[in-house]
Design a protein around this motif. Structure first.
Motif, PDB file in Angstrom:
ATOM      1  N   ALA A  16      20.525 -13.852  -6.942  1.00 14.97           N
ATOM      2  CA  ALA A  16      21.187 -12.545  -7.051  1.00 14.97           C
ATOM      3  C   ALA A  16      22.286 -12.381  -5.991  1.00 14.97           C
ATOM      4  CB  ALA A  16      20.169 -11.408  -6.963  1.00 14.97           C
ATOM      5  N   LYS A  17      22.892 -13.492  -5.591  1.00 16.97           N
ATOM      6  CA  LYS A  17      23.943 -13.457  -4.575  1.00 16.97           C
ATOM      7  C   LYS A  17      25.232 -12.885  -5.147  1.00 16.97           C
ATOM      8  CE  LYS A  17      22.033 -17.557  -2.382  1.00 16.97           C
ATOM      9  NZ  LYS A  17      22.166 -19.013  -2.334  1.00 16.97           N
ATOM     10  N   THR A  18      26.071 -12.349  -4.281  1.00 15.18           N
ATOM     11  CA  THR A  18      27.353 -11.784  -4.706  1.00 15.18           C
ATOM     12  C   THR A  18      28.545 -12.525  -4.117  1.00 15.18           C
ATOM     13  OG1 THR A  18      27.269 -10.182  -2.896  1.00 15.18           O
ATOM     14  CG2 THR A  18      26.363  -9.468  -5.011  1.00 15.18           C
ATOM     15  N   GLU A  19      28.298 -13.587  -3.346  1.00 15.72           N
ATOM     16  CA  GLU A  19      29.385 -14.344  -2.731  1.00 15.72           C
ATOM     17  C   GLU A  19      30.113 -15.202  -3.765  1.00 15.72           C
ATOM     18  OE1 GLU A  19      26.153 -14.664  -1.567  1.00 15.72           O
ATOM     19  OE2 GLU A  19      26.305 -13.307   0.141  1.00 15.72           O
TER      20      GLU A  19
ATOM     21  N   ILE B   8      33.049 -10.336 -17.123  1.00 12.07           N
ATOM     22  CA  ILE B   8      31.586 -10.223 -17.184  1.00 12.07           C
ATOM     23  C   ILE B   8      31.030 -10.237 -15.763  1.00 12.07           C
ATOM     24  CG2 ILE B   8      29.468 -11.118 -18.200  1.00 12.07           C
ATOM     25  CD1 ILE B   8      31.137 -12.541 -20.296  1.00 12.07           C
ATOM     26  N   PRO B   9      31.167  -9.108 -15.047  1.00  8.38           N
ATOM     27  CA  PRO B   9      30.598  -9.061 -13.694  1.00  8.38           C
ATOM     28  C   PRO B   9      29.081  -8.878 -13.732  1.00  8.38           C
ATOM     29  CG  PRO B   9      31.632  -6.970 -14.218  1.00  8.38           C
ATOM     30  CD  PRO B   9      31.902  -7.893 -15.379  1.00  8.38           C
ATOM     31  N   VAL B  10      28.429  -9.405 -12.704  1.00  8.79           N
ATOM     32  CA  VAL B  10      26.981  -9.237 -12.575  1.00  8.79           C
ATOM     33  C   VAL B  10      26.706  -7.815 -12.104  1.00  8.79           C
ATOM     34  CG1 VAL B  10      26.804  -9.995 -10.179  1.00  8.79           C
ATOM     35  CG2 VAL B  10      24.889 -10.373 -11.735  1.00  8.79           C
ATOM     36  N   SER B  11      25.480  -7.371 -12.263  1.00 14.69           N
ATOM     37  CA  SER B  11      25.066  -6.043 -11.833  1.00 14.69           C
ATOM     38  C   SER B  11      25.480  -5.782 -10.398  1.00 14.69           C
ATOM     39  CB  SER B  11      23.545  -5.930 -11.966  1.00 14.69           C
ATOM     40  OG  SER B  11      23.074  -4.781 -11.307  1.00 14.69           O
ATOM     41  N   ASP B  12      25.998  -4.597 -10.134  1.00 12.19           N
ATOM     42  CA  ASP B  12      26.401  -4.277  -8.763  1.00 12.19           C
ATOM     43  C   ASP B  12      25.207  -3.985  -7.867  1.00 12.19           C
ATOM     44  OD1 ASP B  12      25.698  -1.846  -9.839  1.00 12.19           O
ATOM     45  OD2 ASP B  12      27.657  -0.912  -9.576  1.00 12.19           O
ATOM     46  N   THR B  13      24.000  -4.078  -8.411  1.00  6.61           N
ATOM     47  CA  THR B  13      22.794  -3.908  -7.598  1.00  6.61           C
ATOM     48  C   THR B  13      22.178  -5.246  -7.253  1.00  6.61           C
ATOM     49  OG1 THR B  13      21.399  -3.669  -9.564  1.00  6.61           O
ATOM     50  CG2 THR B  13      22.289  -1.646  -8.576  1.00  6.61           C
ATOM     51  N   ALA B  14      22.844  -6.340  -7.663  1.00  6.23           N
ATOM     52  CA  ALA B  14      22.314  -7.680  -7.382  1.00  6.23           C
ATOM     53  C   ALA B  14      22.390  -7.978  -5.908  1.00  6.23           C
ATOM     54  CB  ALA B  14      23.067  -8.742  -8.175  1.00  6.23           C
TER      55      ALA B  14
ATOM     56  N   THR C 200      28.940 -18.681  -5.885  1.00  3.75           N
ATOM     57  CA  THR C 200      27.493 -18.732  -6.142  1.00  3.75           C
ATOM     58  C   THR C 200      27.238 -19.383  -7.494  1.00  3.75           C
ATOM     59  OG1 THR C 200      27.080 -16.758  -4.809  1.00  3.75           O
ATOM     60  CG2 THR C 200      25.419 -17.318  -6.449  1.00  3.75           C
ATOM     61  N   ASN C 201      26.231 -20.236  -7.562  1.00  2.43           N
ATOM     62  CA  ASN C 201      25.891 -20.933  -8.797  1.00  2.43           C
ATOM     63  C   ASN C 201      25.377 -19.951  -9.855  1.00  2.43           C
ATOM     64  OD1 ASN C 201      25.614 -23.363 -10.288  1.00  2.43           O
ATOM     65  ND2 ASN C 201      23.410 -23.278  -9.989  1.00  2.43           N
ATOM     66  N   VAL C 202      25.766 -20.215 -11.080  1.00  6.74           N
ATOM     67  CA  VAL C 202      25.283 -19.466 -12.239  1.00  6.74           C
ATOM     68  C   VAL C 202      24.576 -20.462 -13.135  1.00  6.74           C
ATOM     69  CG1 VAL C 202      25.957 -18.067 -14.224  1.00  6.74           C
ATOM     70  CG2 VAL C 202      27.174 -17.812 -12.058  1.00  6.74           C
ATOM     71  N   HIS C 203      23.371 -20.109 -13.564  1.00  7.68           N
ATOM     72  CA  HIS C 203      22.577 -21.045 -14.355  1.00  7.68           C
ATOM     73  C   HIS C 203      21.767 -20.294 -15.409  1.00  7.68           C
ATOM     74  CE1 HIS C 203      20.003 -20.441 -10.555  1.00  7.68           C
ATOM     75  NE2 HIS C 203      19.606 -19.555 -11.443  1.00  7.68           N
TER      76      HIS C 203
END
Length: 89
Positions: free
Chosen positions: A50-53, A83-89, A56-59
């Motif tokens: 759940a990193k935001t840097e 397609i951004p990841v959740s801002d609570t990640a 970061t690997n996506v799998h």
């Protein structure tokens, strides 16, 4: 015996119209979506830890309904989406 998790890195490649390139969007609520692979039931796109840097690997990972697996579809125009990841990640 510990449960083994299934994981597979996502890579960018050509369009080969195979099952490993097919995804289904499942509504997660709050404007977010899970992106599920056709490869196996409950196999979802997941941001490592759940990193935001940047970088970061996506799998693919077993669906666990965490913020690391929730994505928004943001219209970029011309039929394209960010397609951004959740801002609570």
């Amino acid at each position: 015996m510990p449960v083994q998790k299934q994981v597979a890195d996502l890579i960018v490649g050509g369009n080969y119209a195979t099952d490993n390139q097919l995804f289904q969007f499942q509504y997660a609520g709050g404007g977010y979506w899970y992106i599920l692979s056709k490869l196996r039931d409950n196999f979802a796109i997941d941001v490592d830890g759940a990193k935001t840097e940047a970088g970061t690997n996506v799998h693919l990972w077993d669906l666990n309904e965490t913020a690391a697996q929730k994505f928004k579809l943001v219209d970029a125009g011309g039929g394209y989406y960010y397609i951004p990841v959740s801002d609570t990640a």
